[in-house]
Write a protein that holds these residues in place. Structure first.
Motif, short mmCIF file in Angstrom:
data_model
loop_
_atom_site.label_atom_id
_atom_site.label_comp_id
_atom_site.label_asym_id
_atom_site.label_seq_id
_atom_site.Cartn_x
_atom_site.Cartn_y
_atom_site.Cartn_z
N UNK A 64 41.02 40.92 52.01
CA UNK A 64 40.36 41.30 53.26
C UNK A 64 38.85 41.51 53.04
N UNK A 65 38.50 42.15 51.94
CA UNK A 65 37.08 42.37 51.64
C UNK A 65 36.35 41.04 51.43
N UNK A 66 37.05 40.10 50.80
CA UNK A 66 36.44 38.78 50.57
C UNK A 66 36.24 38.04 51.90
N UNK A 67 37.22 38.11 52.77
CA UNK A 67 37.09 37.47 54.09
C UNK A 67 35.92 38.08 54.86
N UNK A 68 35.78 39.39 54.78
CA UNK A 68 34.67 40.08 55.46
C UNK A 68 33.32 39.67 54.87
N UNK A 69 33.26 39.54 53.55
CA UNK A 69 32.01 39.11 52.90
C UNK A 69 31.65 37.69 53.31
N UNK A 70 32.67 36.83 53.39
CA UNK A 70 32.43 35.44 53.82
C UNK A 70 31.90 35.42 55.26
N UNK A 72 26.14 38.32 47.53
CA UNK A 72 26.44 39.24 46.42
C UNK A 72 27.85 39.79 46.56
N UNK A 73 28.21 40.16 47.78
CA UNK A 73 29.55 40.70 48.03
C UNK A 73 30.61 39.61 47.88
N UNK A 74 30.29 38.39 48.25
CA UNK A 74 31.22 37.27 48.08
C UNK A 74 31.55 37.10 46.60
N UNK A 75 30.53 37.14 45.76
CA UNK A 75 30.74 36.99 44.32
C UNK A 75 31.62 38.12 43.78
N UNK A 76 31.33 39.35 44.19
CA UNK A 76 32.10 40.51 43.72
C UNK A 76 33.54 40.45 44.20
N UNK A 77 33.75 40.18 45.48
CA UNK A 77 35.11 40.17 46.01
C UNK A 77 35.92 38.98 45.49
N UNK A 78 35.26 37.87 45.26
CA UNK A 78 35.95 36.70 44.69
C UNK A 78 36.47 37.05 43.29
N UNK A 79 35.64 37.73 42.51
CA UNK A 79 36.02 38.14 41.16
C UNK A 79 37.24 39.08 41.21
N UNK A 80 37.20 40.09 42.06
CA UNK A 80 38.31 41.04 42.16
C UNK A 80 39.57 40.36 42.68
N UNK A 81 39.41 39.47 43.65
CA UNK A 81 40.56 38.76 44.20
C UNK A 81 41.21 37.89 43.12
N UNK A 82 40.40 37.23 42.28
CA UNK A 82 40.96 36.43 41.18
C UNK A 82 41.74 37.31 40.21
N UNK A 83 41.17 38.47 39.87
CA UNK A 83 41.83 39.38 38.94
C UNK A 83 43.19 39.83 39.48
N UNK A 84 43.21 40.32 40.72
CA UNK A 84 44.46 40.85 41.27
C UNK A 84 45.47 39.74 41.54
N UNK A 85 45.01 38.54 41.84
CA UNK A 85 45.92 37.40 41.99
C UNK A 85 46.60 37.11 40.66
N UNK A 86 45.83 37.12 39.57
CA UNK A 86 46.39 36.88 38.24
C UNK A 86 47.35 38.00 37.85
#
Length: 155
Positions: A47-53, A59-73
């Motif tokens: 949700x945070x990534x969608x909001x950043x997009x 900057x927020x897109x980069x951060x949320x993309x990183x966290x989303x990748x981590x939690x997906x893994x």
């Protein structure tokens, strides 16, 4: 904001992809509560990534993309371990009470790495103390560093 993730390109800032968060080499064992928590973190970062997009906040897109990748893994590698049915030995998911040499008693619930909060009484199963008591029974002793502890209860 730190300039560590920004390149100068004239007057335009270009955000590089943030490096992935390190992922533990240990199996990703989780309790039912831990799995639910991982799933909530995944949903939160999605949700945070969608909001950043939507806000075009690079900057927020980069951060949320990183966290989303981590939690997906972490969700993909999660191995659900049901709560222990027997309490004759310390197992993943057990709550163990130890007595230290100075008379203090401590309670620890052995859980997955992502769900561990030592200040809240949960310890990752890969912690040295957890490894020392795993498989032990009430009355057994374990050595942690230079200290011996005794298992006084398992729940």
């Amino acid at each position: 904001m730190s300039r560590a993730f920004v390149k100068e390109a004239g007057e335009t800032e270009v955000f590089e992809a943030m490096p992935d968060r390190p992922v533990s080499p240990h199996p990703n064992l989780v309790t039912p509560e831990g799995l639910a928590w991982i799933e909530s973190e995944l949903a939160r970062w999605q949700a945070a990534h969608a909001e950043a997009l939507a806000g075009d906040d690079r900057a927020e897109i980069a951060q949320t993309r990183r966290e989303f990748r981590y939690w997906t893994a972490r969700r993909a590698s999660a191995q659900l371990v049901p709560p222990p049915v027997q309490h004759d030995q310390v197992r993943f998911g057990s709550t163990v009470t130890i007595a230290r040499g100075d008379g203090r008693q401590q309670n620890w619930r052995l859980v997955g790495e992502d769900e561990a909060e030592p200040a809240q009484g949960t310890l990752p199963y890969v912690a040295p103390l957890a490894g020392a008591v795993m498989g032990k029974s009430v009355g057994d002793r374990a050595t942690i560093g230079t200290e011996a502890v005794e298992i006084v209860a398992i729940a």
